[in-house]
Design a protein around this motif. Structure first.
Motif, PDB file in Angstrom:
ATOM      1  N   ASP A 214     -11.135 -91.812   3.349  1.00 37.50           N
ATOM      2  CA  ASP A 214     -11.880 -90.697   2.796  1.00 37.50           C
ATOM      3  C   ASP A 214     -11.808 -89.446   3.667  1.00 37.50           C
ATOM      4  O   ASP A 214     -12.348 -88.402   3.307  1.00 37.50           O
ATOM      5  N   ILE A 215     -11.163 -89.534   4.804  1.00 43.15           N
ATOM      6  CA  ILE A 215     -11.074 -88.398   5.711  1.00 43.15           C
ATOM      7  C   ILE A 215      -9.780 -87.630   5.453  1.00 43.15           C
ATOM      8  O   ILE A 215      -8.688 -88.186   5.513  1.00 43.15           O
ATOM      9  N   VAL A 216      -9.900 -86.348   5.147  1.00 40.60           N
ATOM     10  CA  VAL A 216      -8.728 -85.496   4.966  1.00 40.60           C
ATOM     11  C   VAL A 216      -8.462 -84.793   6.290  1.00 40.60           C
ATOM     12  O   VAL A 216      -9.326 -84.108   6.817  1.00 40.60           O
ATOM     13  N   SER A 217      -7.296 -84.941   6.816  1.00 38.85           N
ATOM     14  CA  SER A 217      -6.991 -84.381   8.128  1.00 38.85           C
ATOM     15  C   SER A 217      -5.670 -83.638   8.104  1.00 38.85           C
ATOM     16  O   SER A 217      -4.655 -84.154   7.633  1.00 38.85           O
ATOM     17  N   VAL A 218      -5.677 -82.413   8.601  1.00 42.62           N
ATOM     18  CA  VAL A 218      -4.458 -81.636   8.727  1.00 42.62           C
ATOM     19  C   VAL A 218      -3.594 -82.248   9.831  1.00 42.62           C
ATOM     20  O   VAL A 218      -4.082 -82.620  10.889  1.00 42.62           O
ATOM     21  N   MET A 219      -2.293 -82.337   9.584  1.00 45.07           N
ATOM     22  CA  MET A 219      -1.404 -82.969  10.549  1.00 45.07           C
ATOM     23  C   MET A 219      -0.661 -81.973  11.426  1.00 45.07           C
ATOM     24  O   MET A 219      -0.261 -82.290  12.524  1.00 45.07           O
ATOM     25  N   GLU A 220      -0.444 -80.755  10.937  1.00 48.82           N
ATOM     26  CA  GLU A 220       0.297 -79.765  11.708  1.00 48.82           C
ATOM     27  C   GLU A 220      -0.287 -78.381  11.445  1.00 48.82           C
ATOM     28  O   GLU A 220      -1.013 -78.162  10.471  1.00 48.82           O
ATOM     29  N   ARG A 221       0.079 -77.419  12.289  1.00 43.66           N
ATOM     30  CA  ARG A 221      -0.351 -76.044  12.046  1.00 43.66           C
ATOM     31  C   ARG A 221       0.310 -75.518  10.775  1.00 43.66           C
ATOM     32  O   ARG A 221       1.522 -75.658  10.611  1.00 43.66           O
ATOM     33  N   PRO A 222      -0.455 -74.928   9.867  1.00 43.78           N
ATOM     34  CA  PRO A 222       0.151 -74.398   8.641  1.00 43.78           C
ATOM     35  C   PRO A 222       1.079 -73.230   8.942  1.00 43.78           C
ATOM     36  O   PRO A 222       0.829 -72.429   9.852  1.00 43.78           O
ATOM     37  N   ALA A 223       2.160 -73.146   8.175  1.00 39.87           N
ATOM     38  CA  ALA A 223       3.151 -72.090   8.405  1.00 39.87           C
ATOM     39  C   ALA A 223       2.679 -70.738   7.896  1.00 39.87           C
ATOM     40  O   ALA A 223       3.012 -69.701   8.452  1.00 39.87           O
ATOM     41  N   GLY A 224       1.897 -70.740   6.832  1.00 41.52           N
ATOM     42  CA  GLY A 224       1.473 -69.487   6.224  1.00 41.52           C
ATOM     43  C   GLY A 224       0.073 -69.089   6.634  1.00 41.52           C
ATOM     44  O   GLY A 224      -0.416 -69.453   7.704  1.00 41.52           O
ATOM     45  N   SER A 225      -0.555 -68.328   5.779  1.00 43.99           N
ATOM     46  CA  SER A 225      -1.907 -67.872   6.041  1.00 43.99           C
ATOM     47  C   SER A 225      -2.690 -67.888   4.741  1.00 43.99           C
ATOM     48  O   SER A 225      -2.130 -68.044   3.656  1.00 43.99           O
ATOM     49  N   SER A 226      -3.981 -67.738   4.851  1.00 45.14           N
ATOM     50  CA  SER A 226      -4.873 -67.626   3.708  1.00 45.14           C
ATOM     51  C   SER A 226      -5.538 -66.258   3.752  1.00 45.14           C
ATOM     52  O   SER A 226      -5.630 -65.646   4.826  1.00 45.14           O
ATOM     53  N   PRO A 227      -6.002 -65.750   2.617  1.00 43.15           N
ATOM     54  CA  PRO A 227      -6.731 -64.470   2.638  1.00 43.15           C
ATOM     55  C   PRO A 227      -7.977 -64.588   3.514  1.00 43.15           C
ATOM     56  O   PRO A 227      -8.709 -65.575   3.435  1.00 43.15           O
ATOM     57  N   PRO A 240     -11.228 -65.216  22.731  1.00 43.02           N
ATOM     58  CA  PRO A 240     -10.295 -65.478  23.828  1.00 43.02           C
ATOM     59  C   PRO A 240      -9.157 -66.428  23.460  1.00 43.02           C
ATOM     60  O   PRO A 240      -8.244 -66.628  24.258  1.00 43.02           O
ATOM     61  N   ALA A 241      -9.197 -67.026  22.257  1.00 42.48           N
ATOM     62  CA  ALA A 241      -8.167 -67.988  21.857  1.00 42.48           C
ATOM     63  C   ALA A 241      -6.872 -67.283  21.500  1.00 42.48           C
ATOM     64  O   ALA A 241      -6.871 -66.106  21.124  1.00 42.48           O
ATOM     65  N   PRO A 242      -5.739 -67.974  21.595  1.00 46.16           N
ATOM     66  CA  PRO A 242      -4.455 -67.354  21.243  1.00 46.16           C
ATOM     67  C   PRO A 242      -4.467 -66.841  19.805  1.00 46.16           C
ATOM     68  O   PRO A 242      -5.072 -67.443  18.909  1.00 46.16           O
ATOM     69  N   GLU A 243      -3.784 -65.735  19.595  1.00 47.99           N
ATOM     70  CA  GLU A 243      -3.765 -65.125  18.267  1.00 47.99           C
ATOM     71  C   GLU A 243      -2.983 -65.997  17.289  1.00 47.99           C
ATOM     72  O   GLU A 243      -1.961 -66.593  17.629  1.00 47.99           O
ATOM     73  N   ARG A 244      -3.470 -66.077  16.065  1.00 46.24           N
ATOM     74  CA  ARG A 244      -2.787 -66.767  14.975  1.00 46.24           C
ATOM     75  C   ARG A 244      -3.334 -66.211  13.667  1.00 46.24           C
ATOM     76  O   ARG A 244      -4.458 -65.701  13.620  1.00 46.24           O
ATOM     77  N   PRO A 245      -2.565 -66.315  12.572  1.00 48.81           N
ATOM     78  CA  PRO A 245      -3.055 -65.830  11.287  1.00 48.81           C
ATOM     79  C   PRO A 245      -4.231 -66.664  10.806  1.00 48.81           C
ATOM     80  O   PRO A 245      -4.333 -67.859  11.114  1.00 48.81           O
ATOM     81  N   PHE A 246      -5.094 -66.041  10.035  1.00 47.20           N
ATOM     82  CA  PHE A 246      -6.201 -66.782   9.447  1.00 47.20           C
ATOM     83  C   PHE A 246      -5.669 -67.830   8.466  1.00 47.20           C
ATOM     84  O   PHE A 246      -4.716 -67.580   7.721  1.00 47.20           O
ATOM     85  N   HIS A 247      -6.304 -68.997   8.483  1.00 46.70           N
ATOM     86  CA  HIS A 247      -6.017 -70.011   7.481  1.00 46.70           C
ATOM     87  C   HIS A 247      -7.274 -70.822   7.262  1.00 46.70           C
ATOM     88  O   HIS A 247      -8.065 -71.047   8.187  1.00 46.70           O
ATOM     89  N   GLU A 248      -7.460 -71.284   6.048  1.00 45.02           N
ATOM     90  CA  GLU A 248      -8.668 -72.026   5.697  1.00 45.02           C
ATOM     91  C   GLU A 248      -8.773 -73.371   6.402  1.00 45.02           C
ATOM     92  O   GLU A 248      -9.830 -73.998   6.381  1.00 45.02           O
ATOM     93  N   VAL A 249      -7.716 -73.838   7.086  1.00 46.46           N
ATOM     94  CA  VAL A 249      -7.832 -75.102   7.827  1.00 46.46           C
ATOM     95  C   VAL A 249      -8.646 -74.931   9.112  1.00 46.46           C
ATOM     96  O   VAL A 249      -9.040 -75.924   9.728  1.00 46.46           O
TER      97      VAL A 249
END
Length: 458
Positions: A214-227, A240-249
């Motif tokens: 029942d646990i949904v778990s992301v396995m890798e960093r998503p390639a794209g982004s979300s609005p 202070p965290a490294p920059e990355r595009p926004f994503h709903e994960v």
């Protein structure tokens, strides 16, 4: 007395950073919007209520706010403007912000701060309050790294203010009774302890997937982004965290805590609650050595399942002890062999004269037949007035808190060390004075990570 006894549920850099240097050093590229009235609601004579600033209003922040809302809420801050607007409807006189640094520009107008941001910004929101002599309640885990925990511990010791980490179960009667039993020798000297939690949030192995379907778990960093959600300051959320595009994960919580850049997985999250009991009962502080096992570590994601063993030297009247943490599918051998009740999560103390098994709200002495006539000691740890109320009372009177930043900082440091051992794949011989894993330089960037420019803590 019944055979099953149930309790009721219930040398590092010194901190000499000036306020101006802090504000300049941590300034984001774009200042966030001041959303509310131009001044804090003033209320120093309002029935002796404390003036509180709330940093982080959604999720856990909302729960913490609910526990202190009877005080004078003078400032509300959240990186999501919509959250500030929604919560602000209950506190119409409070100033509203999306950038916590704007709150500290008005430090004279509040007494204390409640910090409920994401883990990777806890230290950044907490440190300036301590430097300004403000009382602080900070959600667990206290910090994102070992070095940050040491910085906050030192700052709190210097500030001499009321502090409390948000390990709410610490205030429950059951933990207090267990601590009393262990410390009065009910099961004899304890040389071995085990802590396990069934939660399997993180990067899952095949075994995790079979056990926790029942646990949904992301396995890798998503390639794209979300609005980006309307009103969310994503750059400020990253901090202070490294920059990355926004994503709903990553957002909203608690999705973020699976990712090393923002959190430390189940170990530091639930470890703050479950390791708290043996830490308290066994008078633990700094482990001598730590080793961990689990699936191959992932560069981005914390594991769903793993385990870590801590070795502590003798303390006061207590012998050396090994404490092992298990999460997800991992369990102690005595559990898998059905040598103890099959509680999904628990803490097991193994003493020379017996065992004590506990969870949040109950405990049992084992084997039960050996303890049928046992009489527990008279309670000597006072009943808590409530975890938040304990802190509020300390703010007013100087009374002690049980999860102050000295205690909480050591607990946080130990929990993070389990992840250091897991991520390096090495046994860690811990040099607490210098914050070094002896002979393991690859641990250094985990112990103290580089921050995204221009963010600096000290």
């Amino acid at each position: 007395m019944s055979r099953r006894m149930l309790a009721n549920s219930s040398a590092v850099s010194r901190l000499t950073l000036s306020r101006r240097t802090f504000v300049q050093g941590t300034a984001a590229a774009t200042a966030s919007l001041l959303l509310g009235p131009p001044a804090f609601l003033r209320g120093q004579n309002l029935n002796s209520k404390l003036n509180l600033a709330i940093i982080g209003c959604g999720g856990r922040g909302g729960a913490n706010l609910s526990s202190v809302k009877h005080e004078n809420i003078v400032g509300l801050c959240d990186v999501a403007a919509s959250t500030v607007d929604r919560v602000g409807q209950q506190f119409s006189g409070a100033a509203k912000f999306t950038d916590y640094r704007r709150i500290y520009e008005r430090a004279k107008e509040f007494d204390a701060v409640v910090v409920s941001t994401c883990e990777h910004t806890h230290a950044f929101a907490t440190l300036p309050a301590l430097q300004l002599g403000k009382h602080v309640y900070c959600e667990k885990p206290l910090t994102h790294s070992i070095w940050e925990a040491r910085v906050i511990r030192e700052a709190a010791a210097k500030a001499k203010v009321a502090t409390q980490m948000g390990t709410q179960i610490h205030a429950g009667d059951n933990y207090r009774r267990v601590v009393e039993l262990i410390q009065t020798g009910a099961i004899g000297p304890v040389r071995e302890a085990h802590v396990w939690v069934s939660r399997a949030w993180g990067r899952q192995s095949a075994e995790d997937a079979k056990t926790h379907k029942d646990i949904v778990s992301v396995m890798e960093r998503p390639a794209g982004s979300s609005p980006i959600p309307a009103g969310l300051d994503w750059d400020l959320w990253l901090g202070p965290a490294p920059e990355r595009p926004f994503h709903e994960v990553y957002y909203p919580g608690p999705k973020w805590y699976r990712w090393w850049d923002f959190g430390s997985g189940t170990m530091s999250d639930l470890g703050s609650h479950w390791n708290d009991l043996p830490f308290w009962a066994l008078k633990l502080k700094t482990p001598r050595a730590i080793e961990a096992s689990g699936p191959p570590p992932h560069v981005e994601l914390a594991p769903a399942s793993m385990q870590a063993t801590y070795e502590y030297d003798a303390r006061e009247d207590m012998p050396a002890v090994k404490l092992t943490w298990y999460q997800g599918v991992n369990k102690p051998t005595i559990w898998t062999e059905k040598g103890i009740p099959q509680w999904a999560s628990g803490v097991l103390f193994i003493g020379d004269k017996g065992m004590l098994l506990s969870d949040y709200g109950k405990y049992v002495l084992l084997p039960e037949s050996n303890f049928k006539d046992f009489k527990p000691p008279e309670p000597f740890i006072p009943k808590s007035v409530g975890h938040h109320e304990e802190w509020l009372q300390a703010c007013r009177t100087g009374s002690p808190t049980t999860c102050n930043f000295e205690y909480a900082g050591l607990l946080t440091e130990a929990n993070h060390l389990g992840n250091v051992a897991y991520r390096t794949g090495k046994r860690i011989e811990w040099d607490s004075v210098n914050l070094k894993a002896t002979g393991c330089p690859e641990a250094d960037p985990i112990i103290r990570r580089e921050y995204r420019a221009p963010w600096k803590l000290i």
